[in-house]
Design an enzyme around this catalytic site. Structure first.
Site, PDB file in Angstrom:
ATOM      1  N   LYS A  83       0.885  -1.170   0.000  1.00  0.00           N
ATOM      2  CA  LYS A  83       0.000   0.000   0.000  1.00  0.00           C
ATOM      3  C   LYS A  83       0.924   1.221   0.000  1.00  0.00           C
ATOM      4  CE  LYS A  83      -1.679   3.070   1.943  1.00  0.00           C
ATOM      5  NZ  LYS A  83      -1.440   4.504   1.532  1.00  0.00           N
ATOM      6  N   GLU A  89       9.979   1.981  10.466  1.00  0.00           N
ATOM      7  CA  GLU A  89      11.040   2.937  10.168  1.00  0.00           C
ATOM      8  C   GLU A  89      10.392   4.305  10.266  1.00  0.00           C
ATOM      9  OE1 GLU A  89      13.055   5.481   9.105  1.00  0.00           O
ATOM     10  OE2 GLU A  89      12.992   4.871   6.998  1.00  0.00           O
ATOM     11  N   CYS A 117      14.200  11.158   6.134  1.00  0.00           N
ATOM     12  CA  CYS A 117      14.091  10.839   7.558  1.00  0.00           C
ATOM     13  C   CYS A 117      15.454  10.836   8.232  1.00  0.00           C
ATOM     14  CB  CYS A 117      13.370   9.519   7.757  1.00  0.00           C
ATOM     15  SG  CYS A 117      13.939   8.219   6.675  1.00  0.00           S
ATOM     16  N   GLU A 129      10.765  16.467  14.188  1.00  0.00           N
ATOM     17  CA  GLU A 129      11.091  16.259  12.781  1.00  0.00           C
ATOM     18  C   GLU A 129      10.278  17.257  11.957  1.00  0.00           C
ATOM     19  OE1 GLU A 129       9.743  12.540  10.652  1.00  0.00           O
ATOM     20  OE2 GLU A 129      11.876  12.469  10.223  1.00  0.00           O
TER      21      GLU A 129
HETATM   22  P1  NAI Z   1       2.033   9.061   7.200  1.00  0.00           P
HETATM   23  O1  NAI Z   1       2.698   8.320   8.283  1.00  0.00           O
HETATM   24  O2  NAI Z   1       0.611   9.471   7.407  1.00  0.00           O
HETATM   25  O3  NAI Z   1       2.098   8.229   5.825  1.00  0.00           O
HETATM   26  C1  NAI Z   1       2.956   7.133   5.573  1.00  0.00           C
HETATM   27  C2  NAI Z   1       2.165   5.949   5.023  1.00  0.00           C
HETATM   28  O4  NAI Z   1       1.267   5.494   6.042  1.00  0.00           O
HETATM   29  C3  NAI Z   1       1.284   6.288   3.817  1.00  0.00           C
HETATM   30  O5  NAI Z   1       1.266   5.201   2.925  1.00  0.00           O
HETATM   31  C4  NAI Z   1      -0.091   6.451   4.449  1.00  0.00           C
HETATM   32  O6  NAI Z   1      -1.138   6.208   3.558  1.00  0.00           O
HETATM   33  C5  NAI Z   1      -0.049   5.397   5.527  1.00  0.00           C
HETATM   34  N1  NAI Z   1      -1.001   5.587   6.629  1.00  0.00           N
HETATM   35  C6  NAI Z   1      -1.482   6.748   7.134  1.00  0.00           C
HETATM   36  N2  NAI Z   1      -2.345   6.505   8.136  1.00  0.00           N
HETATM   37  C7  NAI Z   1      -2.403   5.157   8.282  1.00  0.00           C
HETATM   38  C8  NAI Z   1      -3.119   4.285   9.171  1.00  0.00           C
HETATM   39  N3  NAI Z   1      -3.934   4.754  10.096  1.00  0.00           N
HETATM   40  N4  NAI Z   1      -2.925   2.953   9.039  1.00  0.00           N
HETATM   41  C9  NAI Z   1      -2.083   2.457   8.121  1.00  0.00           C
HETATM   42  N5  NAI Z   1      -1.407   3.236   7.262  1.00  0.00           N
HETATM   43  C10 NAI Z   1      -1.553   4.571   7.334  1.00  0.00           C
HETATM   44  O7  NAI Z   1       2.928  10.342   6.894  1.00  0.00           O
HETATM   45  P2  NAI Z   1       2.488  11.730   6.242  1.00  0.00           P
HETATM   46  O8  NAI Z   1       1.197  12.204   6.852  1.00  0.00           O
HETATM   47  O9  NAI Z   1       2.511  11.590   4.777  1.00  0.00           O
HETATM   48  O10 NAI Z   1       3.674  12.705   6.710  1.00  0.00           O
HETATM   49  C11 NAI Z   1       3.625  13.339   7.969  1.00  0.00           C
HETATM   50  C12 NAI Z   1       4.985  13.425   8.615  1.00  0.00           C
HETATM   51  O11 NAI Z   1       5.494  12.109   8.842  1.00  0.00           O
HETATM   52  C13 NAI Z   1       6.075  14.090   7.799  1.00  0.00           C
HETATM   53  O12 NAI Z   1       6.047  15.474   7.935  1.00  0.00           O
HETATM   54  C14 NAI Z   1       7.318  13.486   8.383  1.00  0.00           C
HETATM   55  O13 NAI Z   1       7.682  14.164   9.565  1.00  0.00           O
HETATM   56  C15 NAI Z   1       6.891  12.080   8.744  1.00  0.00           C
HETATM   57  N6  NAI Z   1       7.314  11.103   7.707  1.00  0.00           N
HETATM   58  C16 NAI Z   1       8.416  10.338   7.922  1.00  0.00           C
HETATM   59  C17 NAI Z   1       8.860   9.481   6.939  1.00  0.00           C
HETATM   60  C18 NAI Z   1      10.068   8.626   7.108  1.00  0.00           C
HETATM   61  O14 NAI Z   1      10.740   8.343   6.132  1.00  0.00           O
HETATM   62  N7  NAI Z   1      10.343   8.107   8.286  1.00  0.00           N
HETATM   63  C19 NAI Z   1       8.185   9.397   5.639  1.00  0.00           C
HETATM   64  C20 NAI Z   1       7.011  10.201   5.524  1.00  0.00           C
HETATM   65  C21 NAI Z   1       6.606  11.032   6.520  1.00  0.00           C
END
Ligand code: NAI
Ligand code: MG
Length: 464
Positions: free
Chosen positions: A170, A245, A279, A371
């Site tokens: 996903k 991660e 990240c 972050e």
């Molecule tokens: P997010 O954590 O919401 O999205 C990442 C993935 O999780 C996407 O595929 C999303 O559809 C999925 N997701 C979201 N809610 C979910 C749920 N309840 N159950 C299962 N899957 C779910 O991250 P977002 O909102 O795009 O970014 C927000 C912040 O997160 C960023 O500003 C950054 O600080 C952090 N982030 C960190 C990353 C890393 O590489 N560690 C990557 C992306 C975001």
């Protein structure tokens, strides 16, 4: 604008169960470039069933056959590198040169590394009177973010396939188009039906359905700490394996004996790359009090070279732009000294954020703790080595970092004191085989190389 209506399930493209769609927005100008289906729990269920059905056959293939398939997949990714780079630039916004070398290039290297590991890895070991079999964990639910959209897919799918697992992916809703290209590559490479499946959709719907599905044996997630916590709790309740991660707030520690100009230049480049959406970015630069003013001047000059729309792209979405600008305003409000950039839009269109540098950041400020995930560097002052260690380790995160010193031995001695999963010594190069993952709240588990492969294996001991 292209309207895609299929998802890749059980070896073919099929329409979604529901009629919901997701608009993919190009962050350079805010225009809709495509739509993809918003998958629901029904689509996830179909994909997990396909993955379960394919598992016994795939798990029983010889490692050499899995290696050959990963080689074919790597070749597909390499053959379509231009299209991949253009797609990532369109949906994520990174400059094309960066998309070519990093977003399209690294996945080829990582997929190739797993083709080699599948062939060479010891899936069996002897311990005393036992033979230990290393067997696939089962069906993997992979949930990936948008910041390195293809890399994060390959860093999960390639080791899972090498281990003999089957996968339901996903991908992030912001970057589903490169995920579709990946599915096309898997199909063209000859991945058997059901071994790899793609469901596009929203996090709280398709993502949550996948994380909570009883037919999934391991959830591998990369993304925000908030969502990671939820997925970890779900996995704990269901007693299933989980790899997380999550975020980072890594320190770039410049010791007094270092080449200051080089350390600052590489440090600024590290933070500005991918518009700060990395990240493992070294978003805190730690400089000795005596070199502080010079470092701030060097960093200010270095940041000026990142002209929005040329060397640095937009951030991924309007929401991300607003979040990053909010952090910049908060930094000013808390008394940090703005020396480059700021909250104002540097261009009339698109989701651009000015490359921003703050000086006089103290360890307790939000700028130094949270972050930000945008092109924002904070420069902190330390008095001595113990102070630098305390500041570097003084966040909930521990994903990456850097240490610079006059010689490697001095930098290594300091790196041993850091609570973090990865440290670049005097500008060390990226190694696609080195384990990547976090200490503390940066996550659980490791990706890449043999350590990344081990995440997808479980042991069975036979006693003789
Ligand atoms: P997010 O954590 O919401 O999205 C990442 C993935 O999780 C996407 O595929 C999303 O559809 C999925 N997701 C979201 N809610 C979910 C749920 N309840 N159950 C299962 N899957 C779910 O991250 P977002 O909102 O795009 O970014 C927000 C912040 O997160 C960023 O500003 C950054 O600080 C952090 N982030 C960190 C990353 C890393 O590489 N560690 C990557 C992306 C975001
Ligand atoms: Mg979100």
């Amino acid at each position: 604008m292209k309207q895609h209506d299929g998802m890749y399930i059980d070896g073919s493209w099929r329409p979604a169960a529901g009629s919901g769609t997701i608009e993919v927005v190009g962050p350079a100008d805010g225009k809709v470039i495509a739509t993809v289906p918003a998958g629901s729990d029904r689509d996830v269920d179909a994909a997990v069933r396909a993955a379960r059905a394919a598992l016994p056959g795939w798990a029983a293939t010889a490692p050499a056959a899995r290696a050959a398939l990963l080689t074919a997949l790597r070749d597909q990714l390499a053959a379509r590198a231009d299209e991949i780079a253009e797609t990532v630039t369109a949906e994520l916004g990174s400059p094309l040169a960066f998309s070519r070398t990093v977003h399209a290039g690294i996945p080829v290297a990582v997929c190739g590394s797993y083709a080699e590991l599948a062939a060479s890895y010891a899936f069996e070991e002897r311990i005393g009177n036992s033979t230990v079999l290393l067997e696939p964990v089962g069906v993997v639910g992979a949930i990936t973010p948008w910041n390195y959209p293809l890399h994060q897919i390959v860093a999960k799918v390639a080791p899972a396939l090498a281990a003999g697992c089957t996968v339901v992916l996903k991908p992030a809703e912001d970057t589903p188009l490169v995920a579709r290209l990946f599915a096309e590559c898997a199909d063209a490479a000859g991945v058997p039906a059901g071994v790899f499946n793609l469901v596009t959709g929203l996090g709280p719907e398709a993502g949550a359905a996948l994380a909570g599905h009883e037919g999934v044996d391991l959830v591998s997630f990369t993304g925000s700490t908030a969502v990671g916590r939820k997925i970890g709790a779900l996995a704990g309740a269901a007693v299933k394996r989980v790899a997380l991660e999550l975020g980072g707030k890594s320190a770039n520690v410049i010791l007094p004996s270092a080449d200051l100009a080089r350390a600052v230049a590489v440090g600024v480049a590290n933070v500005m790359a991918n518009s700060g959406q990395t990240c493992s970015a070294w978003t805190r630069m730690l400089v000795h009090a005596e070199q502080y003013d010079e470092a701030v001047e060097l960093a200010t000059a270095a940041a000026a070279k990142y002209v929005p729309g040329e060397r640095i792209g937009p951030v991924v979405s309007a929401g991300q732009r607003d979040r990053v600008r909010g952090y910049i305003e908060q930094g000013i409000g808390q008394g940090a000294r703005l020396v480059a950039g700021g909250p104002d839009a540097p261009r009339p269109d698109g989701y651009y954020v000015s490359p921003t540098v703050f000086a006089d950041v103290t360890p307790d400020m939000t700028l130094a703790q949270e972050e930000i995930f945008g092109p924002v560097l904070s420069i902190l002052r330390y008095e001595d080595e113990d102070d630098a260690v305390r500041i570097a380790n003084g966040t909930v995160y521990g994903l990456a970092g850097a240490v610079w010193a006059g010689d490697d031995a001095e930098a290594v001695a300091f790196a041993r004191r850091l609570e973090t999963g990865q440290v670049d010594i005097n500008g060390g190069r990226f190694n696609p085989l080195a384990p990547f993952g976090g200490y503390k709240q940066s996550g659980i588990g490791r990706e890449l190389g043999p350590h990344g492969l081990a995440e997808y294996l479980q042991t069975k001991s036979l006693q003789f």
